[in-house]
Design a protein around this motif. Structure first.
Motif, PDB file in Angstrom:
ATOM      1  N   ASP A  83       0.877  -1.161   0.000  1.00 22.89           N
ATOM      2  CA  ASP A  83       0.000   0.000   0.000  1.00 22.89           C
ATOM      3  C   ASP A  83       0.921   1.219   0.000  1.00 22.89           C
TER       4      ASP A  83
ATOM      5  N   ALA B 245       0.510   4.319   0.173  1.00 24.99           N
ATOM      6  CA  ALA B 245       0.254   5.345   1.188  1.00 24.99           C
ATOM      7  C   ALA B 245       0.919   4.981   2.515  1.00 24.99           C
ATOM      8  N   GLN B 246       1.043   3.692   2.799  1.00 27.57           N
ATOM      9  CA  GLN B 246       1.712   3.269   4.030  1.00 27.57           C
ATOM     10  C   GLN B 246       3.230   3.281   3.884  1.00 27.57           C
TER      11      GLN B 246
ATOM     12  N   ALA C  17       4.857   5.645   1.988  1.00 29.35           N
ATOM     13  CA  ALA C  17       5.300   7.030   1.809  1.00 29.35           C
ATOM     14  C   ALA C  17       5.596   7.665   3.167  1.00 29.35           C
TER      15      ALA C  17
ATOM     16  N   PRO D   1       5.362  10.337   6.133  1.00 25.46           N
ATOM     17  CA  PRO D   1       4.462  11.361   6.672  1.00 25.46           C
ATOM     18  C   PRO D   1       5.202  12.690   6.835  1.00 25.46           C
TER      19      PRO D   1
ATOM     20  N   TYR E 179       7.687  11.751  -2.096  1.00 29.11           N
ATOM     21  CA  TYR E 179       6.397  11.100  -1.904  1.00 29.11           C
ATOM     22  C   TYR E 179       6.045  11.269  -0.436  1.00 29.11           C
ATOM     23  N   THR E 180       4.837  11.755  -0.186  1.00 27.61           N
ATOM     24  CA  THR E 180       4.415  11.988   1.192  1.00 27.61           C
ATOM     25  C   THR E 180       3.102  11.257   1.476  1.00 27.61           C
ATOM     26  N   ALA E 181       2.901  10.977   2.750  1.00 26.22           N
ATOM     27  CA  ALA E 181       1.642  10.397   3.216  1.00 26.22           C
ATOM     28  C   ALA E 181       0.919  11.472   4.022  1.00 26.22           C
ATOM     29  N   GLN E 182      -0.305  11.758   3.608  1.00 26.61           N
ATOM     30  CA  GLN E 182      -1.117  12.763   4.282  1.00 26.61           C
ATOM     31  C   GLN E 182      -2.537  12.232   4.387  1.00 26.61           C
TER      32      GLN E 182
ATOM     33  N   ARG F 179      -3.372   8.995   2.635  1.00 25.48           N
ATOM     34  CA  ARG F 179      -3.209   8.959   1.185  1.00 25.48           C
ATOM     35  C   ARG F 179      -1.777   9.309   0.808  1.00 25.48           C
ATOM     36  N   ALA F 180      -1.338   8.810  -0.341  1.00 23.71           N
ATOM     37  CA  ALA F 180      -0.002   9.115  -0.846  1.00 23.71           C
ATOM     38  C   ALA F 180      -0.095  10.251  -1.859  1.00 23.71           C
TER      39      ALA F 180
END
Length: 159
Positions: free
Chosen positions: A71, A73-74, A76, A78, A103-106, A109-110
């Motif tokens: 996943d 998003a997991q 990426a 934060p 790439y960031t998780a917010q 979501r990625a």
């Protein structure tokens, strides 16, 4: 004002047909070596008096966004994660702005982001890429605005 662009490439990349060759442990080892090398290059550039340093897009990809095993998003980073803290510390050490293509998780979501780190060791702003290339929208959430951030050197808009 001295502006520098760190134009490097990822040391490793794998496609869907190479999944068996790239277990997560191999990806993590390659990622850590890559990030250490990138930070050494950034530090060298900043020591020379650069006040605005811009990196490549996706500097911190750990796994291929289209790898169905994870996943994204997991995977990426934060915005309050250790990599962001490392960027904040570096920008503060040299009193410089750094634009990290990350790439960031917010909010679960990625995003494909440009993060502006300030000379006080803070995050000045984040631009989440609005127009994603074909295929990336399967794992990456598009942004929805174009922001401009004020600095003593002029306004900075990141795309």
């Amino acid at each position: 004002m001295k502006i520098s662009v760190l134009q490097t490439k990822q040391d490793f990349w794998y496609g869907p047909d190479q999944l068996e060759d790239f277990p997560l442990e191999r990806c993590i080892a390659a990622y850590n070596a890559h990030m250490d090398a990138e930070f050494a290059k950034m530090e060298e550039i900043l020591r020379q008096g650069t006040k605005l340093l811009v990196t490549i897009e996706g500097l911190n990809w750990l796994v291929n966004p289209m790898d169905p095993r994870y996943d994204f998003a997991q995977m990426a980073e934060p915005l309050d994660g250790p990599l962001m803290q490392r960027f904040c510390a570096l920008s503060k050490k040299y009193g410089a702005y750094i634009v990290g293509g990350l790439y960031t998780a917010q909010n679960g979501r990625a995003y494909n982001s440009a993060v502006l780190f300030g000379p006080e060791g803070n995050i000045v702003g984040v631009h989440n890429k609005v127009h994603l290339p074909a295929g990336e929208e399967l794992d990456i959430t598009p942004g929805d605005k174009f922001e401009v951030f004020e600095t003593p050197y002029g306004n900075i808009g990141m795309l």
